[in-house]
Motif scaffolding. Structure first.
Motif, PDB file in Angstrom:
ATOM      1  N   VAL A 181       0.781  -1.170   0.036  1.00  0.00           N
ATOM      2  CA  VAL A 181      -0.111   0.031   0.088  1.00  0.00           C
ATOM      3  C   VAL A 181       0.857   1.154   0.069  1.00  0.00           C
ATOM      4  N   GLY A 182       0.826   2.014  -1.208  1.00  0.00           N
ATOM      5  CA  GLY A 182       1.694   3.065  -1.173  1.00  0.00           C
ATOM      6  C   GLY A 182       2.279   3.179  -2.408  1.00  0.00           C
ATOM      7  N   GLY A 183       3.040   4.194  -2.993  1.00  0.00           N
ATOM      8  CA  GLY A 183       3.453   4.247  -4.120  1.00  0.00           C
ATOM      9  C   GLY A 183       4.760   5.332  -4.358  1.00  0.00           C
ATOM     10  N   GLY A 184       4.990   5.739  -5.470  1.00  0.00           N
ATOM     11  CA  GLY A 184       6.354   6.631  -5.709  1.00  0.00           C
ATOM     12  C   GLY A 184       7.564   6.294  -4.973  1.00  0.00           C
ATOM     13  N   PRO A 185       8.540   7.056  -4.777  1.00  0.00           N
ATOM     14  CA  PRO A 185       9.792   6.671  -4.362  1.00  0.00           C
ATOM     15  C   PRO A 185      10.019   5.825  -3.047  1.00  0.00           C
ATOM     16  N   ASP A 186       8.969   5.999  -2.264  1.00  0.00           N
ATOM     17  CA  ASP A 186       8.973   5.313  -0.923  1.00  0.00           C
ATOM     18  C   ASP A 186       8.795   3.796  -1.174  1.00  0.00           C
ATOM     19  N   ALA A 187       7.829   3.722  -1.968  1.00  0.00           N
ATOM     20  CA  ALA A 187       7.308   2.369  -2.438  1.00  0.00           C
ATOM     21  C   ALA A 187       8.542   1.493  -3.115  1.00  0.00           C
ATOM     22  N   GLU A 188       9.220   2.232  -4.117  1.00  0.00           N
ATOM     23  CA  GLU A 188      10.295   1.933  -4.890  1.00  0.00           C
ATOM     24  C   GLU A 188      11.510   1.390  -3.770  1.00  0.00           C
ATOM     25  N   LEU A 207       0.539  -3.035  -6.291  1.00  0.00           N
ATOM     26  CA  LEU A 207       0.412  -1.818  -5.602  1.00  0.00           C
ATOM     27  C   LEU A 207      -1.042  -1.238  -5.318  1.00  0.00           C
ATOM     28  N   PHE A 208      -1.239  -0.899  -4.272  1.00  0.00           N
ATOM     29  CA  PHE A 208      -2.522  -0.112  -4.154  1.00  0.00           C
ATOM     30  C   PHE A 208      -2.284   1.266  -3.480  1.00  0.00           C
ATOM     31  N   ASP A 209      -3.043   2.261  -4.296  1.00  0.00           N
ATOM     32  CA  ASP A 209      -2.587   3.631  -3.618  1.00  0.00           C
ATOM     33  C   ASP A 209      -3.687   4.584  -3.987  1.00  0.00           C
ATOM     34  N   PRO A 217       2.647   6.615  -9.710  1.00  0.00           N
ATOM     35  CA  PRO A 217       2.621   6.458 -10.845  1.00  0.00           C
ATOM     36  C   PRO A 217       2.262   4.857 -11.211  1.00  0.00           C
ATOM     37  N   ASP A 218       1.657   4.604 -12.273  1.00  0.00           N
ATOM     38  CA  ASP A 218       1.187   3.023 -12.449  1.00  0.00           C
ATOM     39  C   ASP A 218       2.158   1.962 -12.312  1.00  0.00           C
ATOM     40  N   GLN A 219       3.357   2.003 -12.350  1.00  0.00           N
ATOM     41  CA  GLN A 219       4.254   1.136 -12.175  1.00  0.00           C
ATOM     42  C   GLN A 219       5.564   1.561 -11.383  1.00  0.00           C
ATOM     43  N   VAL A 220       5.657   0.916 -10.310  1.00  0.00           N
ATOM     44  CA  VAL A 220       6.938   1.322  -9.311  1.00  0.00           C
ATOM     45  C   VAL A 220       7.786  -0.051  -9.416  1.00  0.00           C
ATOM     46  N   ALA A 221       9.019   0.195  -9.826  1.00  0.00           N
ATOM     47  CA  ALA A 221      10.003  -0.696  -9.590  1.00  0.00           C
ATOM     48  C   ALA A 221       9.503  -1.946 -10.414  1.00  0.00           C
ATOM     49  N   GLY A 222       8.706  -2.153 -11.364  1.00  0.00           N
ATOM     50  CA  GLY A 222       8.429  -3.166 -12.211  1.00  0.00           C
ATOM     51  C   GLY A 222       7.043  -3.740 -11.593  1.00  0.00           C
ATOM     52  N   ILE A 245       1.749  -4.756   3.190  1.00  0.00           N
ATOM     53  CA  ILE A 245       2.903  -4.056   3.753  1.00  0.00           C
ATOM     54  C   ILE A 245       2.666  -2.719   3.391  1.00  0.00           C
ATOM     55  N   VAL A 246       2.434  -1.628   4.439  1.00  0.00           N
ATOM     56  CA  VAL A 246       1.911  -0.417   4.036  1.00  0.00           C
ATOM     57  C   VAL A 246       3.456   0.546   4.084  1.00  0.00           C
ATOM     58  N   SER A 247       3.503   1.290   2.856  1.00  0.00           N
ATOM     59  CA  SER A 247       4.618   2.038   2.829  1.00  0.00           C
ATOM     60  C   SER A 247       4.382   3.482   2.966  1.00  0.00           C
ATOM     61  N   MET A 248       4.060   3.907   4.177  1.00  0.00           N
ATOM     62  CA  MET A 248       3.721   5.310   4.561  1.00  0.00           C
ATOM     63  C   MET A 248       4.613   5.731   5.597  1.00  0.00           C
TER      64      MET A 248
END
Length: 505
Positions: A181-188, A207-209, A217-222, A245-248
Motif C-alpha cells: 500500500v503506497g507508491g512513488g519513491p518510498d514504495a520503490e 501496489l494499491f494507492d 505512477p502506474d508502475q513502481v520498480a516493475g 505491507i504499508v509504505s507510509m
C-alpha cells in the motif's frame, strides 16, 4: 512477480502496455483474482515438524545404541540422560538459529552450526558427569558412539531437509503473497529492499494507492498499481493475499488510520514498513519481513500451529459428536420426513471464511412451499411457515446438527461466529449495512456454536441492537481466541440451550 497458474492465458495480457491505464489496471487485477492459487504452507509449522522429527531421530539413534551395547541396564539413568540430551540439543539448534526456513536452504552453514551445537551439548554432559563424579555409571563407548552416529544422522537429515525445502520453494509452497500500500519513491525503496532478500519468501503481487499522477505512477520498480486502497479488500479476498505491507511514513497518521479502518476486516497480516522512519527504536520494537524492519499493525487471528490445533479439535469433536448423536439425528430425520412433504435436509448459501460462499446443511424446519432459502424474512415467534417438528428442533438447535458434516468438509468449525444467511436483515436492513465492520466476523471460519450463542444472542434479530450485540460477541471471540475458550464454549453450549431460549423459535 505474479504468482499465477502458468496454464492461465491471462499471462500474456498482463504484459501488454497500458494504453488505457484505468481499464488495463482493472483487467490486470481481475486476471490475478481469477488465477488459480495454491495455499502457502506455514513456516512455523514446517519448522516445528522438522524439530520434532530431528529430536525423534536423535533419540532413536541413542536408544538403539544403548540397547545394542548396554542392554537394558540402568534405564533410570540412561533414559533421562537421553531425553535431556535431545532437549538440550534442540535448544542449542534454536539458539544457533538453524530451525528457520532460511537456514534450511543453506548447506555448509547449517551443518556446521548443527554439528557445533551437538558437540557442545556432549561437552557439557561430559563436564557435568565429571563434576558429579558419575562418569563410571555411564558407558563411554555408548556416549562416544551416540555423538558420532548422531552427527552422521544430523548431516544426512539436514541435507534431506534442505532438498525438500528447496523443492517446496521452487513450487511456491513457502511464498507469502504480498501487496504494497503506497507508491512513488518510498514504495520503490521498499520493493528494492524486499527484492534484495532472495530467500525471504515474499512474493510481491502489486501496489494499491489512493494517490494519482507523479506521486503514484502506474508502475513502481516493475510492480503494477492495481487499484485504490478501497479495492484492496475485495482483491485480497479473491486473490488470497497473505500479507499487506504499508509504505507510509509514521507522520502520515490520518492516512494510516484510514487505511487500517478499511483493511482490518481482512484475515491477513498487516505491517507498517519502518524503512522510511528517521526514528530508531530498539530491535524488540520491530518484527522483520526478510531483512525489512516493520511494525505489526494487525495479525491473522488464527494461524500457524493454532490453525493446526483448531483443525484437529474440529475433526475430533465433529466425528465424536456424529457418532454420539446419531440416534437423535436419525430420529429427527425420520420425524421430518414423515410429518411434512419435502426433503429431510435444508441447504442454504451463507458467507464463510473470508466471505467465501458455502452451503450449510440443516434439518428442514419449514414447510417446503414456504421455505426461504435466502432468509429474506426472518423467522418469528409462532411463524406459520415452521412445522410442528420444526418448532421443537429449532428451539433445541437440533436442526443445526447436520452442520457437523460441514465441519468434516472443512467449511465450518465447531466454534466460531455463526454464519448468517445472505439476505438476513435487522430492522429491514441487511446485516452488513446495519453494522460497520460486519465482515470482520469472517476473519475466521464460522462455527456451529459461538461466544454470542452461549450468551443468549441467537435466534431472531429484529433490531439493529441485537445484531450489533451478536457481532460484538463474535469480534470478542476472534480477538481472544484460544483452544481453552473453544472448550469452554463447547461445554456451555448445551447449558445455554436450556437456560437462554427467549430468542430461539
Amino acid at each position: 512477480m505474479y504468482r499465477v497458474d502458468p496454464k492461465e492465458a491471462v499471462l500474456s495480457h498482463l504484459n501488454q502496455p497500458n494504453d488505457r491505464a484505468g481499464e488495463a489496471l482493472s483487467a490486470r487485477a481481475e486476471a490475478l483474482m481469477r488465477a488459480h492459487v495454491e495455499p502457502g504452507w506455514s513456516h512455523k509449522v514446517i519448522s516445528g515438524v522438522a524439530q520434532l522429527a530431528e529430536a525423534a531421530m536423535l533419540l532413536v539413534v541413542g536408544f538403539a545404541i544403548y540397547l545394542y551395547y548396554v542392554g537394558w541396564a540402568a534405564p533410570q539413568i540412561y533414559v533421562p540422560l537421553m531425553l535431556g540430551t535431545v532437549l538440550s540439543a534442540n535448544i542449542a539448534f534454536n539458539i544457533a538459529r538453524t530451525h528457520r526456513i532460511v537456514s534450511y536452504r543453506t548447506q555448509f552453514k547449517q551443518i556446521l552450526r548443527v554439528l557445533f551445537g551437538w558437540s557442545s551439548v556432549f561437552l557439557i554432559i561430559v563436564a557435568g558427569l565429571f563434576v558429579m563424579k558419575a562418569g563410571e555409571e555411564i558407558s563411554r563407548v555408548w556416549l562416544t558412539s551416540w555423538l558420532l552416529a548422531g552427527a552422521v544422522a544430523l548431516i544426512a537429515y539436514r541435507l534431506a531437509l534442505r532438498a525438500l525445502v528447496l523443492t517446496w520453494s521452487e513450487q511456491g509452497k513457502l511464498k507469502r503473497r504480498t501487496v504494497v500500500v503506497g507508491g512513488g519513491p518510498d514504495a520503490e525503496a521498499l520493493i528494492a529492499n524486499i527484492s534484495r532478500g532472495a530467500t525471504n519468501d515474499i512474493e510481491l503481487i502489486g501496489l494499491f494507492d489512493d494517490r494519482e499522477g507523479d506521486r503514484s505512477p502506474d508502475q513502481v520498480a516493475g510492480l503494477y498499481k492495481l487499484g485504490r486502497v478501497a479495492d484492496l479488500v475485495e482483491f485480497a479476498r479473491r486473490a488470497r493475499i497473505d500479507l499487506v505491507i504499508v509504505s507510509m511514513p509514521l507522520s502520515a497518521e490520518s492516512r494510516v488510520l484510514e487505511m487500517l479502518r478499511q483493511l482490518w476486516v481482512l484475515p491477513v497480516d498487516i505491517r507498517l514498513s519502518a524503512h522510511m522512519s528517521k526514528l530508531r527504536f530498539t530491535d524488540k520494537t520491530y518484527s522483520y519481513v526478510g531483512d525489512l524492519p516493520v511494525f505489526d499493525m494487525a495479525d491473522r487471528p488464527i494461524s500457524d500451529w493454532n490453525l493446526v490445533f483448531k483443525w484437529v479439535f474440529d475433526k475430533v469433536v465433529a466425528l465424536s459428536a456424529i457418532i454420539a448423536l446419531s440416534p437423535i439425528m436419525i430420529g429427527t430425520a425420520l420425524a421430518v420426513r414423515f410429518t411434512s412433504k419435502g426433503p429431510v435436509l435444508f441447504k442454504q448459501k451463507r458467507h464463510g471464511f473470508n466471505n467465501e460462499l458455502i452451503e450449510i446443511y440443516k434439518f428442514r424446519s419449514m414447510y417446503t412451499d414456504m421455505s426461504d432459502a435466502k432468509a429474506a424474512t426472518l423467522v418469528t415467534r409462532d411463524d406459520p411457515r415452521v412445522t410442528p417438528v420444526g418448532r421443537f428442533i429449532r428451539k433445541t438447535s437440533i436442526d443445526e446438527l447436520p452442520q457437523l458434516f460441514n465441519v468434516l468438509k472443512g467449511q465450518l468449525s465447531i466454534v466460531g461466529p455463526r454464519p448468517h444467511a445472505l439476505e438476513a436483515k435487522a430492522a429491514n436492513r441487511l446485516y452488513h449495512d446495519a453494522v460497520d465492520g460486519y465482515f470482520a466476523r469472517h476473519k475466521v471460519k464460522p462455527g456451529i456454536t459461538g461466544w454470542a450463542q452461549i450468551h443468549g444472542w441467537r435466534g431472531e434479530t429484529d433490531t439493529v441492537d441485537k445484531i450489533m450485540k451478536r457481532v460484538d460477541h463474535d469480534l470478542y471471540y476472534i480477538e481472544n481466541w484460544s483452544i481453552v475458550l473453544d472448550l469452554y464454549i463447547l461445554v456451555m453450549t448445551p447449558v445455554s440451550l436450556f437456560t437462554k431460549t427467549e430468542n430461539a423459535f
